[in-house]
Design a protein around this motif. Structure first.
Motif, PDB file in Angstrom:
ATOM      1  N   VAL A 174       0.850  -1.206   0.000  1.00  0.00           N
ATOM      2  CA  VAL A 174       0.000   0.000   0.000  1.00  0.00           C
ATOM      3  C   VAL A 174       0.880   1.249   0.000  1.00  0.00           C
ATOM      4  N   LEU A 175       1.945   1.241   0.775  1.00  0.00           N
ATOM      5  CA  LEU A 175       2.864   2.388   0.799  1.00  0.00           C
ATOM      6  C   LEU A 175       3.381   2.698  -0.595  1.00  0.00           C
ATOM      7  N   ARG A 176       3.797   1.673  -1.311  1.00  0.00           N
ATOM      8  CA  ARG A 176       4.364   1.901  -2.642  1.00  0.00           C
ATOM      9  C   ARG A 176       3.291   2.221  -3.682  1.00  0.00           C
ATOM     10  N   ASP A 177       2.228   1.409  -3.726  1.00  0.00           N
ATOM     11  CA  ASP A 177       1.274   1.519  -4.826  1.00  0.00           C
ATOM     12  C   ASP A 177       0.285   2.670  -4.644  1.00  0.00           C
ATOM     13  N   GLU A 178      -0.036   3.016  -3.400  1.00  0.00           N
ATOM     14  CA  GLU A 178      -1.001   4.098  -3.166  1.00  0.00           C
ATOM     15  C   GLU A 178      -0.331   5.433  -2.900  1.00  0.00           C
ATOM     16  N   PHE A 179       0.784   5.421  -2.167  1.00  0.00           N
ATOM     17  CA  PHE A 179       1.443   6.669  -1.776  1.00  0.00           C
ATOM     18  C   PHE A 179       2.687   6.966  -2.610  1.00  0.00           C
ATOM     19  N   GLY A 180       3.177   6.037  -3.373  1.00  0.00           N
ATOM     20  CA  GLY A 180       4.342   6.272  -4.211  1.00  0.00           C
ATOM     21  C   GLY A 180       5.660   6.171  -3.492  1.00  0.00           C
ATOM     22  N   VAL A 181       5.719   5.510  -2.334  1.00  0.00           N
ATOM     23  CA  VAL A 181       6.956   5.379  -1.566  1.00  0.00           C
ATOM     24  C   VAL A 181       7.900   4.423  -2.300  1.00  0.00           C
ATOM     25  N   SER A 182       9.142   4.816  -2.407  1.00  0.00           N
ATOM     26  CA  SER A 182      10.146   3.970  -3.070  1.00  0.00           C
ATOM     27  C   SER A 182      11.029   3.231  -2.083  1.00  0.00           C
ATOM     28  N   HIS A 183      11.289   3.830  -0.918  1.00  0.00           N
ATOM     29  CA  HIS A 183      12.201   3.213   0.047  1.00  0.00           C
ATOM     30  C   HIS A 183      11.640   3.389   1.455  1.00  0.00           C
ATOM     31  N   LEU A 184      11.945   2.424   2.274  1.00  0.00           N
ATOM     32  CA  LEU A 184      11.493   2.429   3.663  1.00  0.00           C
ATOM     33  C   LEU A 184      12.717   2.480   4.573  1.00  0.00           C
ATOM     34  N   LEU A 185      12.796   3.514   5.389  1.00  0.00           N
ATOM     35  CA  LEU A 185      13.898   3.680   6.340  1.00  0.00           C
ATOM     36  C   LEU A 185      13.428   3.179   7.700  1.00  0.00           C
ATOM     37  N   ILE A 186      14.082   2.167   8.219  1.00  0.00           N
ATOM     38  CA  ILE A 186      13.638   1.580   9.483  1.00  0.00           C
ATOM     39  C   ILE A 186      14.748   1.656  10.517  1.00  0.00           C
ATOM     40  N   ASP A 187      14.308   1.745  11.759  1.00  0.00           N
ATOM     41  CA  ASP A 187      15.188   1.663  12.918  1.00  0.00           C
ATOM     42  C   ASP A 187      14.952   0.288  13.531  1.00  0.00           C
ATOM     43  N   THR A 188      15.937  -0.578  13.422  1.00  0.00           N
ATOM     44  CA  THR A 188      15.744  -1.959  13.867  1.00  0.00           C
ATOM     45  C   THR A 188      15.447  -2.057  15.362  1.00  0.00           C
ATOM     46  N   ARG A 189      15.758  -1.027  16.121  1.00  0.00           N
ATOM     47  CA  ARG A 189      15.445  -1.051  17.549  1.00  0.00           C
ATOM     48  C   ARG A 189      13.942  -0.972  17.799  1.00  0.00           C
ATOM     49  N   ARG A 190      13.177  -0.454  16.804  1.00  0.00           N
ATOM     50  CA  ARG A 190      11.727  -0.317  16.981  1.00  0.00           C
ATOM     51  C   ARG A 190      10.968  -1.587  16.581  1.00  0.00           C
ATOM     52  N   ILE A 191      11.626  -2.517  15.902  1.00  0.00           N
ATOM     53  CA  ILE A 191      10.933  -3.734  15.464  1.00  0.00           C
ATOM     54  C   ILE A 191      10.490  -4.529  16.694  1.00  0.00           C
ATOM     55  N   GLY A 192       9.188  -4.790  16.753  1.00  0.00           N
ATOM     56  CA  GLY A 192       8.642  -5.561  17.868  1.00  0.00           C
ATOM     57  C   GLY A 192       8.339  -4.737  19.098  1.00  0.00           C
ATOM     58  N   THR A 193       8.553  -3.426  19.066  1.00  0.00           N
ATOM     59  CA  THR A 193       8.267  -2.562  20.212  1.00  0.00           C
ATOM     60  C   THR A 193       7.073  -1.671  19.899  1.00  0.00           C
ATOM     61  N   VAL A 194       6.560  -1.041  20.931  1.00  0.00           N
ATOM     62  CA  VAL A 194       5.451  -0.094  20.768  1.00  0.00           C
ATOM     63  C   VAL A 194       6.051   1.295  20.560  1.00  0.00           C
ATOM     64  N   PRO A 195       5.898   1.870  19.384  1.00  0.00           N
ATOM     65  CA  PRO A 195       6.549   3.155  19.106  1.00  0.00           C
ATOM     66  C   PRO A 195       5.835   4.323  19.786  1.00  0.00           C
ATOM     67  N   ARG A 196       6.561   5.388  19.954  1.00  0.00           N
ATOM     68  CA  ARG A 196       6.004   6.613  20.534  1.00  0.00           C
ATOM     69  C   ARG A 196       5.507   7.519  19.424  1.00  0.00           C
ATOM     70  N   SER A 197       4.457   8.264  19.727  1.00  0.00           N
ATOM     71  CA  SER A 197       3.910   9.193  18.748  1.00  0.00           C
ATOM     72  C   SER A 197       3.173  10.298  19.496  1.00  0.00           C
ATOM     73  N   MET A 198       2.287  10.990  18.824  1.00  0.00           N
ATOM     74  CA  MET A 198       1.507  12.071  19.417  1.00  0.00           C
ATOM     75  C   MET A 198       0.029  11.803  19.174  1.00  0.00           C
ATOM     76  N   GLU A 199      -0.792  12.608  19.816  1.00  0.00           N
ATOM     77  CA  GLU A 199      -2.227  12.499  19.585  1.00  0.00           C
ATOM     78  C   GLU A 199      -2.548  12.932  18.152  1.00  0.00           C
ATOM     79  N   PRO A 200      -3.512  12.248  17.510  1.00  0.00           N
ATOM     80  CA  PRO A 200      -4.429  11.223  18.011  1.00  0.00           C
ATOM     81  C   PRO A 200      -3.922   9.797  17.805  1.00  0.00           C
ATOM     82  N   PHE A 201      -2.642   9.639  17.465  1.00  0.00           N
ATOM     83  CA  PHE A 201      -2.138   8.317  17.090  1.00  0.00           C
ATOM     84  C   PHE A 201      -1.776   7.457  18.291  1.00  0.00           C
TER      85      PHE A 201
END
Length: 685
Positions: A591-618
């Protein structure tokens, strides 16, 4: 030229010493002799004496504007002639004893200014030098440069950011004059370099207007104090560094203060127009000051416009106001394409603008005025704690700083009002205090139509403090001990404030971030210019547009909550990232690639399997999705690792085409180009 008896007496004195009567006096320093205008006589060669002011009464001398800077010749019947550069004493018998001292006066003034600059250089030069070193380092940047500088790489790097929604939004939001200037410069110079230079040029302008205003009140000692306070506090450089439109706010404030102190409505008009073109929130105080100056102040306080008719004053205010509106209106029209403005009442529907959302508490409309005022006064005098003059004293009296500064402002204003020569200037400039406080309250009520409320305090009050405190102290001492000692008041009060609460200068102020020095940037530099990067907002993702010129799907820095449609788009993109984080298969990545046009995904391997932090309303959605979640399956993690084109712990850059295969015909993402690989991109050099 009028040739009455008094002027003949001046001619006789001049002719007796071979002093030619030549040169024209500027119209603004005309004087009167027995009620007749005297504007064409000088008692020294033009090279030694640029102008002369003639007065018929001593009272006129004391009330004349800028009388320190022009020649003053008193009535011959009073037996004394005073000329800057020439000293003439007329005895009762009519004998005259001249003494030429022009060169000594110039030498003395030059020595004083060298002392001022030299002492400031010794005190603040090392810290200012370290600030310049940070400016020369491309990896040391201001936090907000990650949201407002990189869109202009569209001009500097052809082919980059051509069809990017976030870039379009920030360029539409940019003030009209600043946008035109930055567009022009970015066609020839990397905007990331230009925005490192412009803060120091603006500082020179701010120091010039603030120093001139302080000099008008208290002489050279007040100018020294003004510059010392500006360099000591963090408020000024915290706004300047970054080269953003907000950096012009202190410049507009300093122009406004000078226009009020000197009684020059033309300067107020210029400040309002420049503010509307470069940073509209700063134009509010300038525009209101102009209206109050011309329409509310009595004739005795209106300076050069004292004799203006009501019609002329109304015309000035109307023309200036309409021009300012004309400069701001195009920005409002452009941003209307991104939805309606979000007001304080929309915080329930759009919690991004409320508590726990995008903005810190001091930037929100519900932040109390008293707290905002305390914060601004503290930053007006306190700088980097590591650069404090006396660390123990600074920590001990930290809480008392804003209260002492506020009390000192009040006392110096009261003391300055007791000096007849400066009373008018002090009353005019004191208007800025209620204007700024009122601007904060109105901006909080009408948010965000007048932008963030604190902006109406943070630009005006630091410059105001730097002018009124040393200037008022100098006036108070001149009233008590005499004019020759006024510099002692300015220097003593400034040293007390800077010593107890100030710092050695803006060594680190404004340079809040250091770009991680990773090989990732060289990899990004080789990607096609139409690439779109996705990553969890915050951290390394927010640096990508600044260092590479490549857009990101969503970042914390660019996730603003001012317009409804823009917020909805950012929400939709953020929801897609949440889906990818909690995915159990490759469908969310597709969906990221085909709907939004994303070509590359930058990931932080420390976040894999963890609950990430964000802001409201997320945060609510993330908490719901994390219940019972055991992390991504092992085969998905291995697939991500195989699709990585760059890895440097703990980060990895994933090519979605390698992960998912070539895009289909329904994808908004085009197939990769078969052209030769790029050898040069838009990376940070």
């Amino acid at each position: 030229m009028h040739d009455d008896g008094r002027i003949a007496a001046y001619r006789q004195v001049a002719d007796g010493y071979g002093l030619p009567i030549t040169g024209w006096v500027p119209r603004r320093v005309q004087g009167r002799v027995r009620g007749r205008m005297f504007h064409q006589e000088t008692l020294a060669p033009p090279t030694a004496l640029p102008c002369i002011r003639t007065v018929s009464k001593a009272a006129e001398l004391s009330s004349a504007r800028n009388h320190d800077h022009f020649v003053a010749v008193e009535d011959p019947l009073r037996r004394i002639h005073r000329v800057v550069g020439w000293t003439t004493l007329v005895t009762p018998l009519g004998k005259v004893a001249p003494s030429f001292r022009g060169s000594s006066v110039l030498l003395r003034r030059a020595t004083l200014w060298l002392l001022v600059l030299g002492s400031l250089g010794m005190a603040f030069g090392p810290a200012l030098g370290r600030s310049l070193q940070h400016a020369a380092n491309p990896l040391h940047i201001n936090d907000d440069a990650r949201q407002q500088v990189w869109p202009f790489l569209r001009d500097f790097c052809p082919g980059y950011l051509v069809e990017d929604y976030t870039t379009d939004y920030y360029l539409a939001w940019f003030p009209l004059g600043a946008r035109a200037a930055y567009h022009t410069v970015a066609r020839a110079i990397d905007p990331r370099i230009f925005t490192k230079v412009i803060p120091y040029l603006v500082f020179l302008v701010v120091a010039g207007f603030a120093g001139r205003s302080a000099y008008h009140l208290g002489g050279i000692g007040a100018t020294w104090g003004s510059w010392a306070i500006l360099l000591s506090g963090s408020a000024l450089f915290d706004r300047l560094i970054g080269g953003l439109p907000r950096g012009f706010g202190p410049m507009v404030a300093s122009m406004t203060i000078y226009g009020l102190v000197a009684g020059r409505p033309g300067v107020l008009v210029a400040a309002g127009l420049i503010g509307a073109a470069l940073y509209p929130p700063s134009a509010v105080a300038a525009g209101i000051s102009l209206a109050c100056y011309l329409l509310l102040l009595p004739k005795s306080l209106r300076g050069r416009s004292a004799e203006w008719s009501l019609r002329r004053r109304l015309t000035w205010v109307a023309v200036a106001g309409l021009t300012m509106v004309a400069l701001v209106a195009p920005v409002a029209l452009r941003t209307s394409e991104f939805g309606r403005f979000l007001s304080l009442g929309d915080a329930v529907e759009y919690p991004e603008a409320g508590p726990g959302g995008r903005y810190v508490v001091s930037d929100r409309a519900d932040y109390p005025l008293g707290s905002a005022l305390r914060d601004v006064l503290t930053r007006s005098i306190e700088g980097d704690p590591d650069e404090a003059w006396f660390t123990g004293a600074s920590e001990r009296f930290a809480d008392a700083g804003p209260f002492v500064l506020g009390a000192l402002i009040l006392l110096t204003l009261i003391a300055a009002l007791a000096v007849p020569d400066a009373r008018r200037a002090v009353l005019r400039v004191a208007m800025l205090v209620p204007i700024s406080l009122g601007g904060y309250l109105v901006a909080a009520w009408l948010t965000p139509f007048l932008y963030l409320p604190q902006r109406h305090l943070v630009y005006v009050l630091p410059v105001f403090c730097a002018v009124i405190i040393p200037g008022g102290a100098a006036l108070a001492v001149s009233r008590l001990a005499g004019r020759p000692y006024r510099w002692l008041g300015a220097v003593a009060v400034t040293c007390l404030l800077v010593g107890l609460w100030g710092s050695r200068g803006p060594a680190e102020t404004g340079y809040s971030l250091q770009v991680p020095d990773l090989a990732l940037y060289r990899v990004l530099d080789q990607l096609p210019p139409d690439s779109l990067i996705a990553g969890w907002p915050g951290g390394l993702t927010d640096f990508v547009p600044y260092v590479s010129g490549l857009p990101v799907l969503v970042s914390f820095e660019t996730h603003q909550a001012f317009h409804s449609e823009y917020v909805e788009v950012m929400r939709h993109r953020m929801q897609a990232l949440i889906d990818v984080h909690f995915a159990s298969d490759l469908q969310p990545a597709a969906v990221l690639r085909d709907e939004f046009g994303v070509s590359h995904l930058l990931i932080d391997t420390r976040r894999i399997g963890t609950v990430p932090r964000s802001m409201e309303p997320f945060t609510t959605e993330i908490a719901r999705r994390s219940e019972g979640w055991q992390g991504p399956p092992e085969d998905l993690v291995l697939a991500l690792a195989r699709a990585a084109i760059w890895e440097e712990a703990p980060y990895a850059l994933i090519d979605l085409d390698r992960l998912l295969g070539p895009p289909t015909g329904l994808s908004v993402r085009r197939a990769p180009s078969r052209e030769a690989p790029r050898t040069q991109g838009c990376g940070l050099s």
